[in-house]
Design a protein around this motif. Structure first.
Motif, PDB file in Angstrom:
ATOM      1  N   TYR A 274     -10.051  12.107  -0.369  1.00 46.24           N
ATOM      2  CA  TYR A 274      -8.834  12.059  -1.181  1.00 46.24           C
ATOM      3  C   TYR A 274      -7.591  11.674  -0.387  1.00 46.24           C
ATOM      4  N   LEU A 275      -7.686  11.782   0.941  1.00 40.72           N
ATOM      5  CA  LEU A 275      -6.570  11.298   1.769  1.00 40.72           C
ATOM      6  C   LEU A 275      -6.370   9.799   1.582  1.00 40.72           C
ATOM      7  N   HIS A 276      -7.444   9.107   1.183  1.00 36.71           N
ATOM      8  CA  HIS A 276      -7.377   7.647   1.023  1.00 36.71           C
ATOM      9  C   HIS A 276      -7.455   7.232  -0.443  1.00 36.71           C
ATOM     10  N   GLN A 277      -7.132   8.144  -1.363  1.00 35.84           N
ATOM     11  CA  GLN A 277      -7.258   7.825  -2.791  1.00 35.84           C
ATOM     12  C   GLN A 277      -6.356   6.669  -3.207  1.00 35.84           C
ATOM     13  N   SER A 278      -5.257   6.476  -2.483  1.00 42.29           N
ATOM     14  CA  SER A 278      -4.339   5.395  -2.848  1.00 42.29           C
ATOM     15  C   SER A 278      -4.769   4.059  -2.249  1.00 42.29           C
ATOM     16  N   GLY A 279      -5.854   4.074  -1.481  1.00 43.37           N
ATOM     17  CA  GLY A 279      -6.304   2.835  -0.862  1.00 43.37           C
ATOM     18  C   GLY A 279      -5.554   2.510   0.418  1.00 43.37           C
ATOM     19  N   LYS A 280      -4.769   3.447   0.884  1.00 40.62           N
ATOM     20  CA  LYS A 280      -4.001   3.219   2.134  1.00 40.62           C
ATOM     21  C   LYS A 280      -4.617   4.005   3.267  1.00 40.62           C
TER      22      LYS A 280
ATOM     23  N   ASN B 159     -10.490 -14.709 -13.711  1.00 38.65           N
ATOM     24  CA  ASN B 159      -9.711 -15.341 -12.647  1.00 38.65           C
ATOM     25  C   ASN B 159      -8.492 -14.467 -12.344  1.00 38.65           C
ATOM     26  N   ILE B 160      -8.596 -13.714 -11.271  1.00 38.56           N
ATOM     27  CA  ILE B 160      -7.533 -12.759 -10.935  1.00 38.56           C
ATOM     28  C   ILE B 160      -6.220 -13.483 -10.621  1.00 38.56           C
ATOM     29  N   ASP B 161      -6.319 -14.750 -10.249  1.00 34.51           N
ATOM     30  CA  ASP B 161      -5.100 -15.506  -9.965  1.00 34.51           C
ATOM     31  C   ASP B 161      -4.275 -15.771 -11.229  1.00 34.51           C
ATOM     32  N   LYS B 162      -4.826 -15.388 -12.389  1.00 31.67           N
ATOM     33  CA  LYS B 162      -4.041 -15.498 -13.644  1.00 31.67           C
ATOM     34  C   LYS B 162      -3.021 -14.367 -13.758  1.00 31.67           C
ATOM     35  N   THR B 163      -3.059 -13.417 -12.805  1.00 31.70           N
ATOM     36  CA  THR B 163      -2.066 -12.350 -12.864  1.00 31.70           C
ATOM     37  C   THR B 163      -1.426 -12.151 -11.488  1.00 31.70           C
ATOM     38  N   GLN B 164      -0.468 -11.237 -11.440  1.00 25.57           N
ATOM     39  CA  GLN B 164       0.214 -10.914 -10.174  1.00 25.57           C
ATOM     40  C   GLN B 164       0.336  -9.385 -10.102  1.00 25.57           C
TER      41      GLN B 164
ATOM     42  N   PRO C 166      -3.483  11.607  -8.892  1.00 21.02           N
ATOM     43  CA  PRO C 166      -2.375  12.186  -8.132  1.00 21.02           C
ATOM     44  C   PRO C 166      -1.859  11.241  -7.051  1.00 21.02           C
ATOM     45  N   ASN C 167      -2.729  10.402  -6.506  1.00 21.62           N
ATOM     46  CA  ASN C 167      -2.376   9.565  -5.360  1.00 21.62           C
ATOM     47  C   ASN C 167      -2.875   8.150  -5.651  1.00 21.62           C
ATOM     48  N   LYS C 168      -2.128   7.427  -6.526  1.00 21.86           N
ATOM     49  CA  LYS C 168      -2.679   6.176  -7.058  1.00 21.86           C
ATOM     50  C   LYS C 168      -2.383   4.972  -6.158  1.00 21.86           C
ATOM     51  N   PRO C 169      -3.255   3.972  -6.159  1.00 22.34           N
ATOM     52  CA  PRO C 169      -2.954   2.739  -5.443  1.00 22.34           C
ATOM     53  C   PRO C 169      -1.682   2.100  -6.000  1.00 22.34           C
ATOM     54  N   ASP C 170      -0.863   1.544  -5.113  1.00 23.85           N
ATOM     55  CA  ASP C 170       0.323   0.836  -5.614  1.00 23.85           C
ATOM     56  C   ASP C 170      -0.100  -0.537  -6.161  1.00 23.85           C
ATOM     57  N   LEU C 171       0.855  -1.271  -6.711  1.00 20.41           N
ATOM     58  CA  LEU C 171       0.513  -2.515  -7.419  1.00 20.41           C
ATOM     59  C   LEU C 171      -0.135  -3.533  -6.484  1.00 20.41           C
ATOM     60  N   GLU C 172       0.391  -3.658  -5.277  1.00 20.06           N
ATOM     61  CA  GLU C 172      -0.174  -4.606  -4.295  1.00 20.06           C
ATOM     62  C   GLU C 172      -1.609  -4.211  -3.946  1.00 20.06           C
ATOM     63  N   THR C 173      -1.818  -2.919  -3.749  1.00 19.37           N
ATOM     64  CA  THR C 173      -3.160  -2.448  -3.382  1.00 19.37           C
ATOM     65  C   THR C 173      -4.129  -2.657  -4.547  1.00 19.37           C
TER      66      THR C 173
ATOM     67  N   LEU D 218       0.529  -5.467 -13.151  1.00 21.10           N
ATOM     68  CA  LEU D 218      -0.533  -4.453 -13.194  1.00 21.10           C
ATOM     69  C   LEU D 218       0.025  -3.035 -13.353  1.00 21.10           C
ATOM     70  N   LYS D 219       1.198  -2.933 -13.969  1.00 22.79           N
ATOM     71  CA  LYS D 219       1.848  -1.612 -14.081  1.00 22.79           C
ATOM     72  C   LYS D 219       1.125  -0.704 -15.084  1.00 22.79           C
ATOM     73  N   GLY D 220       1.110   0.610 -14.783  1.00 26.75           N
ATOM     74  CA  GLY D 220       0.687   1.591 -15.787  1.00 26.75           C
ATOM     75  C   GLY D 220      -0.737   2.095 -15.655  1.00 26.75           C
ATOM     76  N   PHE D 221      -1.488   1.578 -14.669  1.00 27.20           N
ATOM     77  CA  PHE D 221      -2.888   1.996 -14.532  1.00 27.20           C
ATOM     78  C   PHE D 221      -3.016   3.228 -13.633  1.00 27.20           C
ATOM     79  N   PHE D 222      -4.255   3.671 -13.467  1.00 31.23           N
ATOM     80  CA  PHE D 222      -4.590   4.870 -12.679  1.00 31.23           C
ATOM     81  C   PHE D 222      -3.895   6.104 -13.265  1.00 31.23           C
ATOM     82  N   VAL D 223      -3.934   6.187 -14.593  1.00 31.94           N
ATOM     83  CA  VAL D 223      -3.319   7.325 -15.290  1.00 31.94           C
ATOM     84  C   VAL D 223      -3.979   8.628 -14.830  1.00 31.94           C
ATOM     85  N   GLY D 224      -3.146   9.576 -14.457  1.00 35.97           N
ATOM     86  CA  GLY D 224      -3.656  10.892 -14.064  1.00 35.97           C
ATOM     87  C   GLY D 224      -4.072  11.000 -12.613  1.00 35.97           C
TER      88      GLY D 224
END
Ligand SMILES: CC(C)(COP(=O)(O)OP(=O)(O)OC[C@H]1O[C@@H](n2cnc3c(N)ncnc32)[C@H](O)[C@@H]1OP(=O)(O)O)[C@@H](O)C(=O)NCCC(=O)NCCS
Length: 134
Positions: free
Chosen positions: A128-134, A8-13, A25-32, A17-23
């Protein structure tokens, strides 16, 4: 350490979700990242208190084919069975699917082979232009 697992993803916000996508270069931000999980067909997260320390997601046609795009455990929590538990739970969730596909680095292939995934060959395209999900 007691880890709580939930689908249940609604158990988090997003801010948990800090600290993921280690390594990456162009990581999704927390909202994404949160939206990626929310929009997935299936998700499991591992929580230490209210901190998300691991996650896995799957996308699917909801009938017979599924893909696992992301599985990650925070570095300081790796090697304690959390990745295995997340993967096992996702495999159970997807047990009616014909296909569960994962693309991974060669260095991780043994981890999946131990869960009865077999090596295949595939082709992938990345923008890779969209690697951050934006
Ligand atoms: C791969 C990953 C999710 C495993 O999570 P974990 O919680 O450390 O895994 P576990 O503690 O359940 O370990 C499971 C087994 O896999 C092995 N393993 C874990 N990470 C590995 C790696 N990077 N390479 C090779 N083997 C690995 C462990 O040695 C362990 O083997 P054992 O049971 O014989 O001791 C974690 O290392 C991670 O987040 N890596 C970075 C992101 C990544 O590569 N994700 C995979 C995307 S396809």
């Amino acid at each position: 350490m007691s880890i709580f697992y939930t689908n249940n993803i609604d158990k988090t916000q997003p801010e948990k979700l800090k600290g993921f996508f280690v390594g990456w270069p162009n990581k999704p931000d927390l909202e994404t990242h949160f939206k990626i999980l929310k929009n997935s067909f299936a998700v499991w997260i591992a929580l230490d208190g209210d901190r998300c320390v691991g996650f896995i997601n799957a996308i699917s046609d909801k009938i017979f084919y599924s893909f696992i795009p992301l599985l990650e455990v925070l570095p300081e929590y790796q090697g304690r069975g959390i990745g295995t538990e997340l993967l096992n739970r996702m495999i159970d969730t997807l047990d009616k699917m014909y296909a569960i596909d994962i693309v991974c680095d060669d260095s991780i292939s043994e981890f999946y082979q131990s869960k009865r995934f077999r090596r295949s060959s595939g082709m992938v395209k990345r923008n890779y232009l969209h690697q951050s999900g934006k």
